[in-house]
Design a protein around this motif. Structure first.
Motif, PDB file in Angstrom:
ATOM      1  N   GLN A 288       0.871  -1.271  -0.071  1.00 23.73           N
ATOM      2  CA  GLN A 288       0.199   0.480   0.044  1.00 23.73           C
ATOM      3  C   GLN A 288       1.247   1.130   0.523  1.00 23.73           C
ATOM      4  N   ALA A 289       1.718   0.875   0.955  1.00 22.88           N
ATOM      5  CA  ALA A 289       2.732   1.970   0.871  1.00 22.88           C
ATOM      6  C   ALA A 289       3.346   2.792  -0.599  1.00 22.88           C
ATOM      7  N   LEU A 290       4.016   1.228  -1.007  1.00 20.69           N
ATOM      8  CA  LEU A 290       4.142   1.592  -2.470  1.00 20.69           C
ATOM      9  C   LEU A 290       3.123   2.303  -3.112  1.00 20.69           C
ATOM     10  N   GLU A 291       1.929   2.133  -3.421  1.00 23.38           N
ATOM     11  CA  GLU A 291       1.367   2.844  -4.452  1.00 23.38           C
ATOM     12  C   GLU A 291       1.276   4.190  -4.393  1.00 23.38           C
ATOM     13  N   LYS A 292       1.627   4.012  -2.941  1.00 17.93           N
ATOM     14  CA  LYS A 292       1.705   5.896  -2.606  1.00 17.93           C
ATOM     15  C   LYS A 292       3.049   6.719  -2.443  1.00 17.93           C
ATOM     16  N   ALA A 293       4.325   6.092  -3.009  1.00 21.73           N
ATOM     17  CA  ALA A 293       5.578   6.707  -3.153  1.00 21.73           C
ATOM     18  C   ALA A 293       5.236   7.263  -4.737  1.00 21.73           C
ATOM     19  N   GLU A 294       6.694   8.278  -4.808  1.00 23.74           N
ATOM     20  CA  GLU A 294       6.787   8.379  -6.152  1.00 23.74           C
ATOM     21  C   GLU A 294       8.266   8.688  -6.596  1.00 23.74           C
ATOM     22  N   LEU A 295       9.051   7.253  -5.650  1.00 27.99           N
ATOM     23  CA  LEU A 295      10.234   6.545  -6.125  1.00 27.99           C
ATOM     24  C   LEU A 295      10.199   5.084  -4.843  1.00 27.99           C
ATOM     25  N   ALA A 296      11.066   4.857  -5.382  1.00 33.23           N
ATOM     26  CA  ALA A 296      11.074   3.407  -4.767  1.00 33.23           C
ATOM     27  C   ALA A 296      13.130   3.027  -5.098  1.00 33.23           C
ATOM     28  N   LEU A 297      13.407   2.360  -3.896  1.00 31.11           N
ATOM     29  CA  LEU A 297      14.620   2.079  -3.708  1.00 31.11           C
ATOM     30  C   LEU A 297      14.843   0.811  -3.062  1.00 31.11           C
ATOM     31  N   PHE A 298      15.101   0.052  -4.355  1.00 32.02           N
ATOM     32  CA  PHE A 298      14.638  -1.238  -4.487  1.00 32.02           C
ATOM     33  C   PHE A 298      16.484  -1.697  -3.724  1.00 32.02           C
ATOM     34  N   LEU A 299      15.973  -2.056  -2.384  1.00 31.06           N
ATOM     35  CA  LEU A 299      17.642  -2.920  -2.198  1.00 31.06           C
ATOM     36  C   LEU A 299      17.751  -4.294  -2.301  1.00 31.06           C
ATOM     37  N   VAL A 300      19.047  -4.139  -2.770  1.00 32.09           N
ATOM     38  CA  VAL A 300      19.070  -5.804  -2.139  1.00 32.09           C
ATOM     39  C   VAL A 300      20.443  -6.044  -2.225  1.00 32.09           C
ATOM     40  N   ASP A 301      21.044  -7.300  -1.260  1.00 34.49           N
ATOM     41  CA  ASP A 301      22.443  -8.065  -1.348  1.00 34.49           C
ATOM     42  C   ASP A 301      23.983  -7.867  -2.100  1.00 34.49           C
ATOM     43  N   ASP A 302      24.826  -7.075  -2.203  1.00 36.97           N
ATOM     44  CA  ASP A 302      25.361  -6.664  -3.415  1.00 36.97           C
ATOM     45  C   ASP A 302      26.337  -8.292  -3.299  1.00 36.97           C
ATOM     46  N   ARG A 303      25.794  -9.162  -2.081  1.00 39.87           N
ATOM     47  CA  ARG A 303      26.902 -10.578  -2.375  1.00 39.87           C
ATOM     48  C   ARG A 303      26.413 -11.351  -2.916  1.00 39.87           C
ATOM     49  N   GLU A 304      25.424 -11.110  -3.498  1.00 39.67           N
ATOM     50  CA  GLU A 304      24.411 -12.196  -3.313  1.00 39.67           C
ATOM     51  C   GLU A 304      24.314 -11.572  -5.521  1.00 39.67           C
ATOM     52  N   GLY A 305      23.984 -10.269  -5.088  1.00 35.10           N
ATOM     53  CA  GLY A 305      23.400  -9.673  -6.762  1.00 35.10           C
ATOM     54  C   GLY A 305      22.327  -9.534  -6.649  1.00 35.10           C
ATOM     55  N   VAL A 306      21.245  -9.852  -7.545  1.00 38.68           N
ATOM     56  CA  VAL A 306      20.080  -9.014  -8.450  1.00 38.68           C
ATOM     57  C   VAL A 306      19.595 -10.759  -8.635  1.00 38.68           C
ATOM     58  N   THR A 307      18.926 -11.337  -7.694  1.00 34.93           N
ATOM     59  CA  THR A 307      18.698 -13.101  -7.753  1.00 34.93           C
ATOM     60  C   THR A 307      17.339 -12.899  -8.093  1.00 34.93           C
ATOM     61  N   ASP A 308      16.889 -13.993  -8.701  1.00 35.06           N
ATOM     62  CA  ASP A 308      15.813 -14.427  -9.625  1.00 35.06           C
ATOM     63  C   ASP A 308      14.563 -13.512  -8.637  1.00 35.06           C
ATOM     64  N   ALA A 309      14.122 -13.934  -7.751  1.00 37.56           N
ATOM     65  CA  ALA A 309      13.380 -13.566  -6.461  1.00 37.56           C
ATOM     66  C   ALA A 309      13.245 -11.457  -6.791  1.00 37.56           C
ATOM     67  N   ASP A 310      14.126 -10.876  -6.621  1.00 40.05           N
ATOM     68  CA  ASP A 310      14.231  -9.822  -6.766  1.00 40.05           C
ATOM     69  C   ASP A 310      13.976  -9.336  -7.912  1.00 40.05           C
ATOM     70  N   ARG A 311      14.117 -10.411  -9.254  1.00 39.40           N
ATOM     71  CA  ARG A 311      13.646 -10.098 -10.476  1.00 39.40           C
ATOM     72  C   ARG A 311      11.898 -10.107 -10.483  1.00 39.40           C
ATOM     73  N   ALA A 312      11.221 -11.002  -9.605  1.00 44.39           N
ATOM     74  CA  ALA A 312       9.562 -11.852  -9.520  1.00 44.39           C
ATOM     75  C   ALA A 312       9.019 -10.080  -8.850  1.00 44.39           C
ATOM     76  N   LEU A 313      10.171  -9.853  -7.691  1.00 46.35           N
ATOM     77  CA  LEU A 313       8.994  -8.668  -6.687  1.00 46.35           C
ATOM     78  C   LEU A 313      10.015  -7.357  -8.112  1.00 46.35           C
ATOM     79  N   LEU A 314      10.605  -6.860  -8.371  1.00 46.65           N
ATOM     80  CA  LEU A 314      10.280  -5.377  -9.527  1.00 46.65           C
ATOM     81  C   LEU A 314       9.874  -5.941 -10.377  1.00 46.65           C
ATOM     82  N   ALA A 315       9.050  -7.228 -10.431  1.00 44.58           N
ATOM     83  CA  ALA A 315       8.157  -7.047 -12.205  1.00 44.58           C
ATOM     84  C   ALA A 315       6.954  -6.702 -11.203  1.00 44.58           C
ATOM     85  N   ARG A 316       6.664  -7.020  -9.952  1.00 42.13           N
ATOM     86  CA  ARG A 316       4.992  -7.069  -9.334  1.00 42.13           C
ATOM     87  C   ARG A 316       5.052  -5.122  -8.666  1.00 42.13           C
TER      88      ARG A 316
END
Length: 446
Positions: A288-316
């Motif tokens: 809900q908070a995301l719907e009202k935001a103007e910018l999303a800072l999407f954090l990932v762990d740099d040791r793991e990089g962008v995982t498939d789970a991260d990509r799925a969340l980014l798509a949503r």
């Protein structure tokens, strides 16, 4: 206005100097009862300031500003004494006993507007100048108060007037064989108006960011450092940090000022599938908070990089600007840097070690359109942007009508509506209800 208003014009509390301001037809007469003979216009003179019983309260300066060449356009007097709250209250009480009434919030500025000393956009900027949260906001507010925004709107109104004259004139000769609306000059003037309006909307949007800031949501999977990042930006422990996943439940909001940019930072629950009912509710609120935001800072762990789970969340994620942050870069053996990656612009940082935070602030300012504040920037409010958007919509409709051909009457009406929308910003088309809503938000004495 037939009555004379009075108010304490300095901030509440003790100070070296305090000011009681009078405005109205009886301002000079009332001031004479309190201070005796008045000095020449715009010259300060030392006088004894007395109460209603003619007992001396203080000794201070008196300045007179005859209308219409005053802030309000009326006769104005300032009584400048020592800044004790009880003393100023007694002086105000004496002014009321002599025939003044206590001013309502914003009434001095409202009278300046009603008497033609300021337009509505300039009057609103007085409050913005007082509330400015940064040096950039101060300078932009001053430009607006000096009329930069109003002059831009006047230029737009002049272009729309020129277009309306041409189109409505063509209607008068519609029975002739000449197609006046096919004139290339009309298309050029319409394009010039749209270009100037687009530039004004962009600058107004930047000005709104400078005045109101931007809402930014920190999102990502659990334990990627979202709360640590919020704490690093805030400079104190605003959020609980724990190795245990699911610590953050309700979205946590912090209002910050980063290098002149006001921000509302929202720390959200880690996005994942869970059986925990409370955590699941926190995740729902995060979306809900995301719907009202103007910018999303999407954090990932740099040791793991962008995982498939991260990509799925980014798509949503909702359709909105986003910036991918590769946190914990120090643990991954990487230096803090802003670069391009598979998700567009990406920033390596370490929230815990404080690495790359300066790069993040610059990236946030760039997202807000404030990386470089131009000379023409002016402050703007949500209602200004709404009016500019309406004007742009009507102008686009006018162009479409003219392109279609036999709809000159509709095009002329769209141009009239566009000009009317601009008039609402400066107060040429403003209701009493709007004026009351605007000025009641001012402080008393201004």
């Amino acid at each position: 206005m037939t009555d004379t208003i009075a108010a304490i014009a300095t901030a509440p509390g003790r100070g070296a100097v305090g000011i009681v301001r009078l405005s109205g037809p009886q301002a000079f007469a009332i001031a004479s009862r309190l201070a005796g003979s008045l000095p020449p216009p715009r010259q300060a003179a030392l006088r004894q300031l007395r109460d209603a019983q003619a007992e001396v309260l203080d000794q201070g300066l008196v300045l007179c500003f005859p209308g219409p060449n005053s802030f309000t356009g009326e006769d104005v007097v300032e009584l400048q004494g020592h800044g004790g709250p009880v003393l100023l209250a007694e002086l105000l009480r004496a002014a009321v006993a002599a025939g003044a009434r206590i001013a309502q919030p914003g009434e001095f500025s409202e009278r300046a507007y009603l008497n033609g000393r300021l337009d509505l956009a300039q009057a609103e900027t007085i409050a913005d100048l007082i509330d400015a949260a940064s040096g950039q906001a101060v300078r932009a507010a001053q430009k607006t108060l000096e009329g930069a925004f109003s002059r831009r709107l006047q230029a737009l109104a002049a272009q729309l007037t020129d277009l309306r004259v041409f189109v409505e004139g063509a209607l008068d000769f519609s029975d002739e064989d000449i197609d006046w609306l096919a004139d290339a000059g009309l298309a050029e003037r319409l394009a010039a108006a749209e270009t100037l309006l687009a530039e004004t909307r962009q600058q107004a949007g930047q000005g709104r960011r400078l005045r109101e800031g931007m809402t930014v949501a920190i999102v990502g999977q659990p334990n990627v450092g979202k709360s640590t990042l919020l704490n690093a930006l805030a400079g104190y422990e605003a959020a609980i940090v724990s190795e245990q996943a699911g610590t953050t439940r309700d979205p946590l909001r912090e209002h910050l000022l980063l290098d002149g940019l006001p921000l509302t930072i929202v720390d959200t629950a880690g996005l994942r599938d869970t059986e925990d009912a409370i955590e699941r509710e926190g995740i729902r609120r995060a979306w809900q908070a995301l719907e009202k935001a103007e910018l999303a800072l999407f954090l990932v762990d740099d040791r793991e990089g962008v995982t498939d789970a991260d990509r799925a969340l980014l798509a949503r994620l909702p359709a909105m600007p986003r910036l991918l942050l590769r946190n914990k870069c120090d643990l991954a053996g990487q230096a803090a840097a802003l670069d391009s990656g598979e998700q567009g612009q990406e920033l390596r940082l370490s929230a815990k070690a404080g690495l790359g935070l300066d790069l993040l602030v610059q990236a946030l300012k760039a997202q807000a359109g404030l990386s470089e504040v131009g000379e023409g920037l002016f402050l703007a409010r949500a209602r200004h942007l709404e009016a500019l958007d309406q004007a742009a919509s009507h102008l686009a409709q006018a162009r479409q009508r003219l392109t279609e051909g036999a709809h000159a009457e509709l095009a002329a009406e769209e141009l009239r509506l566009a000009q009317r929308a601009l008039g609402r910003i400066t107060g040429e088309q403003s209701s009493d209800a709007l004026l009351g809503e605007i000025f009641r938000r001012f402080c008393i004495g201004k």
